[in-house]
Scaffold this motif. Structure first.
Motif, PDB file in Angstrom:
ATOM      1  N   ALA A 248      41.351  28.646  56.023  1.00  0.00           N
ATOM      2  CA  ALA A 248      42.818  28.782  56.042  1.00  0.00           C
ATOM      3  C   ALA A 248      43.272  29.052  57.466  1.00  0.00           C
ATOM      4  O   ALA A 248      42.749  29.943  58.129  1.00  0.00           O
ATOM      5  N   GLN A 249      44.270  28.249  57.904  1.00  0.00           N
ATOM      6  CA  GLN A 249      44.841  28.437  59.232  1.00  0.00           C
ATOM      7  C   GLN A 249      46.370  28.480  59.202  1.00  0.00           C
ATOM      8  O   GLN A 249      46.987  28.656  60.244  1.00  0.00           O
ATOM      9  N   THR A 250      46.936  28.326  58.013  1.00  0.00           N
ATOM     10  CA  THR A 250      48.393  28.378  57.842  1.00  0.00           C
ATOM     11  C   THR A 250      48.701  29.206  56.590  1.00  0.00           C
ATOM     12  O   THR A 250      47.830  29.389  55.734  1.00  0.00           O
ATOM     13  N   PRO A 251      49.944  29.661  56.457  1.00  0.00           N
ATOM     14  CA  PRO A 251      50.310  30.369  55.217  1.00  0.00           C
ATOM     15  C   PRO A 251      50.088  29.506  53.967  1.00  0.00           C
ATOM     16  O   PRO A 251      49.672  30.021  52.930  1.00  0.00           O
ATOM     17  N   ASP A 252      50.333  28.197  54.058  1.00  0.00           N
ATOM     18  CA  ASP A 252      50.094  27.318  52.910  1.00  0.00           C
ATOM     19  C   ASP A 252      48.613  27.261  52.556  1.00  0.00           C
ATOM     20  O   ASP A 252      48.255  27.259  51.376  1.00  0.00           O
ATOM     21  N   ASP A 253      47.744  27.195  53.565  1.00  0.00           N
ATOM     22  CA  ASP A 253      46.302  27.224  53.317  1.00  0.00           C
ATOM     23  C   ASP A 253      45.909  28.516  52.607  1.00  0.00           C
ATOM     24  O   ASP A 253      45.085  28.522  51.694  1.00  0.00           O
ATOM     25  N   LEU A 254      46.505  29.610  53.051  1.00  0.00           N
ATOM     26  CA  LEU A 254      46.181  30.914  52.475  1.00  0.00           C
ATOM     27  C   LEU A 254      46.614  30.993  51.011  1.00  0.00           C
ATOM     28  O   LEU A 254      45.969  31.645  50.201  1.00  0.00           O
ATOM     29  N   THR A 255      47.674  30.276  50.647  1.00  0.00           N
ATOM     30  CA  THR A 255      48.118  30.227  49.253  1.00  0.00           C
ATOM     31  C   THR A 255      47.044  29.607  48.365  1.00  0.00           C
ATOM     32  O   THR A 255      46.812  30.065  47.246  1.00  0.00           O
ATOM     33  N   VAL A 256      46.361  28.599  48.868  1.00  0.00           N
ATOM     34  CA  VAL A 256      45.277  27.961  48.104  1.00  0.00           C
ATOM     35  C   VAL A 256      44.125  28.945  47.919  1.00  0.00           C
ATOM     36  O   VAL A 256      43.594  29.094  46.810  1.00  0.00           O
ATOM     37  N   ILE A 257      43.743  29.619  48.989  1.00  0.00           N
ATOM     38  CA  ILE A 257      42.664  30.609  48.891  1.00  0.00           C
ATOM     39  C   ILE A 257      43.069  31.729  47.932  1.00  0.00           C
ATOM     40  O   ILE A 257      42.269  32.182  47.115  1.00  0.00           O
ATOM     41  N   SER A 258      44.319  32.170  47.993  1.00  0.00           N
ATOM     42  CA  SER A 258      44.800  33.214  47.096  1.00  0.00           C
ATOM     43  C   SER A 258      44.631  32.803  45.635  1.00  0.00           C
ATOM     44  O   SER A 258      44.179  33.595  44.809  1.00  0.00           O
TER      45      SER A 258
END
Length: 148
Positions: free
Chosen positions: A13-23
């Motif tokens: 994850a390198q963006t807030p959107d990427d972090l949403t997927v990990i979440s």
């Protein structure tokens, strides 16, 4: 026997959107407090836990679903604040509900929210996270439930 390539989860994850997927993938992960590490000299925060494999929901051959050992870490962490978590209680468990990014003047705050109210707030310059499965999956004791 090694895992089939399609079963290995490794996300960056390198963006807030990427972090949403990990979440979404880490939702309902059970983490032993003793498996949480804040390494200020390395500017790294890491944890290992047993995540519920929501991505296999339609493929479950096991009625209660599956869990798998998964690790995740954040790099470039300038500060970590814990709320409602006592790191000396190494054998207690936390259930991760979500991971969110909030923009700040100096980068982002990454907030790990746990069931019952505990939280971890990481001050990061930029989002730099990795989540990776570490084991084979096993049948879960129960499917996670959420109440309002």
């Amino acid at each position: 026997m090694s895992k089939p390539q399609s079963d290995i989860l490794k996300l960056v994850a390198q963006t807030p959107d990427d972090l949403t997927v990990i979440s979404a993938l880490l939702q309902d992960m059970v983490i032993r407090v003793g498996d949480i590490a804040w390494l200020p000299e390395e500017k790294r925060f890491a944890a290992v836990g047993n995540r519920y494999r929501w991505e296999k929901k339609r493929l479950f051959r096991k009625p209660k679903g599956e869990r798998i050992r998964t690790g995740f870490h954040f790099s470039g962490v300038n500060d970590a604040q814990l709320s409602g978590i006592d790191l000396s209680e190494k054998e207690s468990f936390l259930e991760l509900l979500s991971v969110e990014a909030v923009e700040s003047d100096a980068g982002f705050f990454v907030i790990l929210n746990f069931a019952g109210g505990p939280a971890i707030k990481l001050a990061v310059e930029a989002i730099d996270a990795v989540a990776s499965d570490l084991s084979e999956g096993w049948e879960a004791i129960a499917r996670p439930t959420h109440s309002l």
